[in-house]
Design a protein around this motif. Structure first.
Motif, PDB file in Angstrom:
ATOM      1  N   ILE A 193     -18.470  -6.183   0.239  1.00  0.00           N
ATOM      2  CA  ILE A 193     -17.612  -6.088  -0.985  1.00  0.00           C
ATOM      3  C   ILE A 193     -17.022  -7.446  -1.541  1.00  0.00           C
ATOM      4  CG2 ILE A 193     -15.181  -5.892   0.411  1.00  0.00           C
ATOM      5  CD1 ILE A 193     -14.439  -3.767  -1.857  1.00  0.00           C
ATOM      6  N   GLN A 194     -16.877  -7.628  -2.833  1.00  0.00           N
ATOM      7  CA  GLN A 194     -16.300  -8.650  -3.470  1.00  0.00           C
ATOM      8  C   GLN A 194     -14.969  -9.127  -2.778  1.00  0.00           C
ATOM      9  OE1 GLN A 194     -18.157 -10.971  -5.357  1.00  0.00           O
ATOM     10  NE2 GLN A 194     -19.995  -9.722  -4.939  1.00  0.00           N
ATOM     11  N   LYS A 195     -14.738 -10.292  -2.650  1.00  0.00           N
ATOM     12  CA  LYS A 195     -13.112 -10.417  -2.048  1.00  0.00           C
ATOM     13  C   LYS A 195     -12.203  -9.781  -2.845  1.00  0.00           C
ATOM     14  CE  LYS A 195      -9.858 -12.910   0.302  1.00  0.00           C
ATOM     15  NZ  LYS A 195      -9.451 -12.417   1.562  1.00  0.00           N
ATOM     16  N   ALA A 196     -12.298 -10.176  -4.183  1.00  0.00           N
ATOM     17  CA  ALA A 196     -11.455  -9.902  -5.280  1.00  0.00           C
ATOM     18  C   ALA A 196     -11.102  -8.283  -5.395  1.00  0.00           C
ATOM     19  CB  ALA A 196     -11.804 -10.379  -6.913  1.00  0.00           C
ATOM     20  N   ASN A 197     -12.038  -7.399  -4.982  1.00  0.00           N
ATOM     21  CA  ASN A 197     -12.045  -5.975  -5.008  1.00  0.00           C
ATOM     22  C   ASN A 197     -11.383  -5.148  -3.554  1.00  0.00           C
ATOM     23  OD1 ASN A 197     -13.067  -5.848  -7.692  1.00  0.00           O
ATOM     24  ND2 ASN A 197     -15.255  -5.905  -6.944  1.00  0.00           N
ATOM     25  N   ASP A 232     -10.761   1.905   9.045  1.00  0.00           N
ATOM     26  CA  ASP A 232     -11.515   0.836   9.690  1.00  0.00           C
ATOM     27  C   ASP A 232     -12.490   0.295   8.882  1.00  0.00           C
ATOM     28  OD1 ASP A 232     -12.968  -0.437  11.768  1.00  0.00           O
ATOM     29  OD2 ASP A 232     -13.710   1.385  12.742  1.00  0.00           O
ATOM     30  N   ASN A 233     -11.880  -0.977   8.747  1.00  0.00           N
ATOM     31  CA  ASN A 233     -12.853  -1.936   7.643  1.00  0.00           C
ATOM     32  C   ASN A 233     -13.646  -2.758   8.438  1.00  0.00           C
ATOM     33  OD1 ASN A 233     -13.469  -3.628   5.664  1.00  0.00           O
ATOM     34  ND2 ASN A 233     -11.538  -4.874   5.458  1.00  0.00           N
ATOM     35  N   GLN A 234     -14.904  -2.294   8.066  1.00  0.00           N
ATOM     36  CA  GLN A 234     -15.940  -3.209   8.632  1.00  0.00           C
ATOM     37  C   GLN A 234     -16.703  -3.913   7.869  1.00  0.00           C
ATOM     38  OE1 GLN A 234     -18.276  -0.662  11.515  1.00  0.00           O
ATOM     39  NE2 GLN A 234     -16.366   0.198  12.335  1.00  0.00           N
ATOM     40  N   LEU A 235     -16.240  -4.123   6.491  1.00  0.00           N
ATOM     41  CA  LEU A 235     -17.108  -4.556   5.390  1.00  0.00           C
ATOM     42  C   LEU A 235     -17.233  -6.103   5.435  1.00  0.00           C
ATOM     43  CD1 LEU A 235     -14.907  -2.820   2.498  1.00  0.00           C
ATOM     44  CD2 LEU A 235     -17.509  -2.407   3.081  1.00  0.00           C
ATOM     45  N   ASP A 284      -2.907 -10.058   8.044  1.00  0.00           N
ATOM     46  CA  ASP A 284      -3.926  -9.210   8.281  1.00  0.00           C
ATOM     47  C   ASP A 284      -5.091  -9.882   7.554  1.00  0.00           C
ATOM     48  OD1 ASP A 284      -5.838  -7.844   9.937  1.00  0.00           O
ATOM     49  OD2 ASP A 284      -5.307  -6.221   9.202  1.00  0.00           O
ATOM     50  N   PRO A 285      -5.813 -10.863   7.551  1.00  0.00           N
ATOM     51  CA  PRO A 285      -6.837 -11.476   6.718  1.00  0.00           C
ATOM     52  C   PRO A 285      -7.908 -10.403   6.509  1.00  0.00           C
ATOM     53  CG  PRO A 285      -5.957 -13.319   7.776  1.00  0.00           C
ATOM     54  CD  PRO A 285      -5.487 -12.103   8.645  1.00  0.00           C
ATOM     55  N   ASN A 286      -8.166  -9.959   5.395  1.00  0.00           N
ATOM     56  CA  ASN A 286      -9.430  -9.147   5.153  1.00  0.00           C
ATOM     57  C   ASN A 286      -9.072  -7.693   5.540  1.00  0.00           C
ATOM     58  OD1 ASN A 286     -10.691 -10.880   3.594  1.00  0.00           O
ATOM     59  ND2 ASN A 286     -11.875 -11.779   5.252  1.00  0.00           N
ATOM     60  N   TYR A 287      -7.809  -7.519   5.956  1.00  0.00           N
ATOM     61  CA  TYR A 287      -7.358  -6.234   6.480  1.00  0.00           C
ATOM     62  C   TYR A 287      -8.422  -5.695   7.501  1.00  0.00           C
ATOM     63  CZ  TYR A 287      -5.603  -6.421   1.868  1.00  0.00           C
ATOM     64  OH  TYR A 287      -4.864  -6.961   0.728  1.00  0.00           O
ATOM     65  N   ALA A 288      -8.756  -6.581   8.508  1.00  0.00           N
ATOM     66  CA  ALA A 288      -9.769  -6.330   9.563  1.00  0.00           C
ATOM     67  C   ALA A 288      -9.297  -5.475  10.832  1.00  0.00           C
ATOM     68  CB  ALA A 288     -10.352  -7.742   9.758  1.00  0.00           C
ATOM     69  N   SER A 289      -8.089  -5.648  11.008  1.00  0.00           N
ATOM     70  CA  SER A 289      -7.469  -5.134  12.203  1.00  0.00           C
ATOM     71  C   SER A 289      -7.509  -3.475  12.006  1.00  0.00           C
ATOM     72  CB  SER A 289      -6.109  -5.252  12.742  1.00  0.00           C
ATOM     73  OG  SER A 289      -6.076  -6.992  12.459  1.00  0.00           O
ATOM     74  N   GLY A 290      -7.227  -2.887  10.911  1.00  0.00           N
ATOM     75  CA  GLY A 290      -7.061  -1.397  10.749  1.00  0.00           C
ATOM     76  C   GLY A 290      -5.913  -0.848  11.590  1.00  0.00           C
ATOM     77  N   ASP A 291      -4.825  -1.687  11.638  1.00  0.00           N
ATOM     78  CA  ASP A 291      -3.644  -1.212  12.340  1.00  0.00           C
ATOM     79  C   ASP A 291      -2.297  -0.821  11.229  1.00  0.00           C
ATOM     80  OD1 ASP A 291      -3.177  -3.745  11.617  1.00  0.00           O
ATOM     81  OD2 ASP A 291      -3.041  -4.534  13.822  1.00  0.00           O
ATOM     82  N   VAL A 292      -2.749  -0.798  10.205  1.00  0.00           N
ATOM     83  CA  VAL A 292      -1.655  -0.436   9.085  1.00  0.00           C
ATOM     84  C   VAL A 292      -2.205   0.560   8.189  1.00  0.00           C
ATOM     85  CG1 VAL A 292      -0.411  -1.310   7.096  1.00  0.00           C
ATOM     86  CG2 VAL A 292      -0.514  -2.658   9.323  1.00  0.00           C
ATOM     87  N   VAL A 293      -1.565   1.292   7.779  1.00  0.00           N
ATOM     88  CA  VAL A 293      -1.744   2.260   6.602  1.00  0.00           C
ATOM     89  C   VAL A 293      -0.371   2.356   5.684  1.00  0.00           C
ATOM     90  CG1 VAL A 293      -2.040   4.724   5.676  1.00  0.00           C
ATOM     91  CG2 VAL A 293      -3.115   3.829   7.671  1.00  0.00           C
ATOM     92  N   MET A 294      -0.636   1.425   4.459  1.00  0.00           N
ATOM     93  CA  MET A 294       0.623   1.232   3.842  1.00  0.00           C
ATOM     94  C   MET A 294       0.414   1.923   2.321  1.00  0.00           C
ATOM     95  SD  MET A 294       2.756  -2.264   2.713  1.00  0.00           S
ATOM     96  CE  MET A 294       1.137  -3.069   1.569  1.00  0.00           C
ATOM     97  N   ASN A 295       1.346   2.896   2.277  1.00  0.00           N
ATOM     98  CA  ASN A 295       1.101   3.525   1.019  1.00  0.00           C
ATOM     99  C   ASN A 295       2.685   3.615   0.206  1.00  0.00           C
ATOM    100  OD1 ASN A 295       0.623   5.577  -1.083  1.00  0.00           O
ATOM    101  ND2 ASN A 295       1.091   7.514   0.193  1.00  0.00           N
ATOM    102  N   ILE A 296       2.382   2.613  -0.804  1.00  0.00           N
ATOM    103  CA  ILE A 296       3.701   2.228  -1.703  1.00  0.00           C
ATOM    104  C   ILE A 296       3.368   2.794  -3.037  1.00  0.00           C
ATOM    105  CG2 ILE A 296       5.069   0.254  -2.844  1.00  0.00           C
ATOM    106  CD1 ILE A 296       5.484   0.610   0.281  1.00  0.00           C
ATOM    107  N   ASN A 297       3.963   3.918  -3.377  1.00  0.00           N
ATOM    108  CA  ASN A 297       3.914   4.365  -4.618  1.00  0.00           C
ATOM    109  C   ASN A 297       4.501   3.845  -5.829  1.00  0.00           C
ATOM    110  OD1 ASN A 297       3.490   6.244  -6.848  1.00  0.00           O
ATOM    111  ND2 ASN A 297       3.821   7.949  -5.621  1.00  0.00           N
ATOM    112  N   SER A 298       3.793   3.223  -6.704  1.00  0.00           N
ATOM    113  CA  SER A 298       4.471   2.357  -7.673  1.00  0.00           C
ATOM    114  C   SER A 298       4.442   3.235  -9.257  1.00  0.00           C
ATOM    115  CB  SER A 298       3.686   1.086  -7.834  1.00  0.00           C
ATOM    116  OG  SER A 298       2.360   1.197  -8.283  1.00  0.00           O
ATOM    117  N   VAL A 299       3.953   4.698  -9.293  1.00  0.00           N
ATOM    118  CA  VAL A 299       3.782   5.290 -10.442  1.00  0.00           C
ATOM    119  C   VAL A 299       4.471   6.627 -10.122  1.00  0.00           C
ATOM    120  CG1 VAL A 299       1.678   4.346 -11.207  1.00  0.00           C
ATOM    121  CG2 VAL A 299       1.590   6.173  -9.673  1.00  0.00           C
TER     122      VAL A 299
END
Lengths: 163, 140
Positions: free
Chosen positions: A136-140, A157-160, B53-68
């Motif tokens: 994936i593109q970083k921006a997306n 589980d993000n393995q992208l 958590d750069p690039n959301y690589a850890s998979g240890d958070v599920v954040m659901n903030i409803n802005s609508v």
């Protein structure tokens, strides 16, 4: 002597019991037994979903969903072929919904919708865990994560590979 | 508790920003953060999360903030697709037929909410159908 008497009594009772069992077998099958036999006969067919069988005085009533008319007939015949079944009331209904969709969980469908615009992302769902593979593109990435996190998954589980 | 330590800055930021119905709990190695806020606060929290958590690589958070959550029927919505047109569908799923399209940055009207993912919208041309909320941003 007393001991012998009780042994005799036991023997008499065993013989009487066996006799009763044998006599029972000669009678018409009980509705409950027929129900089990009919269920076994029709549930062997993988196309049947959500089945229900009731038997009353030898009349078997089938309910449940099948994908087509042919399967409905086939199952009706299978039930009628069970020894002891007097007749069959075939109340099976033919499913109108796409079977493939019905099998998917709501989460899997939502994930499919959410990742549709990211063709380089392959998402799978198992036990509430969304696994992302591909690139994936970083921006997306943040946008995708926001949407997936809103679907109430157990985890993502993000393995992208980030481009 | 370990995750609440790791993401302390994120939880503190959510508290400080006054996120409504903020609910933070840890379960089986995942930190769940739920709540409702404005779009700006949601963006700020996601940027904080991404930094921790750069690039959301850890998979240890599920954040659901409803802005609508507070967006009501009749609200004008801007189509915020990446580049393409927005599909308008007969029903609330991508399996439903496309009955129309809205151009990028076109403004449409909210008719009703099917769920958090699919809203019933109407274009100025009178086309009506379901669209994915991911690509709709309330005009503020």
């Amino acid at each position: 002597m007393k001991n012998l008497m009780s042994k005799m009594m036991a023997l008499v009772m065993v013989v009487a019991f066996m006799g009763a069992t044998v006599t029972g077998c000669k009678n018409k099958p009980k509705d409950a037994d027929l129900k089990t036999a009919v269920e076994t006969a029709i549930q062997a067919n993988p196309k049947l979903t959500a089945s229900g069988v009731t038997v009353e005085k030898g009349v078997a009533t089938l309910s449940g969903q099948v994908p087509d008319e042919a399967t409905k007939e086939e199952l009706g015949k299978a039930a009628a072929a069970v020894p002891g079944v007097a007749s069959v009331v075939n109340n099976l209904t033919i499913a109108v919904t796409n079977v493939e969709i019905a099998a998917d969980s709501p989460l899997a469908i939502a994930v499919k919708d959410a990742t549709k615009d990211f063709p380089t992302v392959a998402a799978t769902v198992a036990d509430g865990v969304v696994t992302l593979k591909g690139e994936i593109q970083k921006a997306n990435l943040q946008k995708l994560m926001m949407v997936l996190n809103a679907l109430k998954p157990k985890k993502v589980d993000n393995q992208l590979v980030i481009k | 508790m370990a995750l609440q330590e790791k993401y302390k800055e994120l939880i503190d930021a959510a508290t400080a920003a006054g996120v409504n119905d903020l609910n933070v709990r840890e379960q089986e190695g995942v930190l769940y953060i739920d709540g409702a806020s404005s779009g700006a606060v949601k963006q700020q929290l996601w940027d904080t999360y991404e930094r921790l958590d750069p690039n959301y690589a850890s998979g240890d958070v599920v954040m659901n903030i409803n802005s609508v959550a507070g967006v009501v029927e009749g609200t004008k919505l801007k189509v915020t697709t990446n580049s393409s047109n927005l599909n308008i569908r007969k029903g609330p799923s991508t399996n439903d037929d496309i009955v129309g399209k809205a151009a990028r940055h076109e403004v449409v009207t909210l008719v009703g909410k099917e769920n958090d993912q699919w809203w019933l919208i109407k274009t100025d041309q009178g086309e009506q159908g379901y669209s994915f909320t991911q690509y709709l941003t309330p005009v503020e």
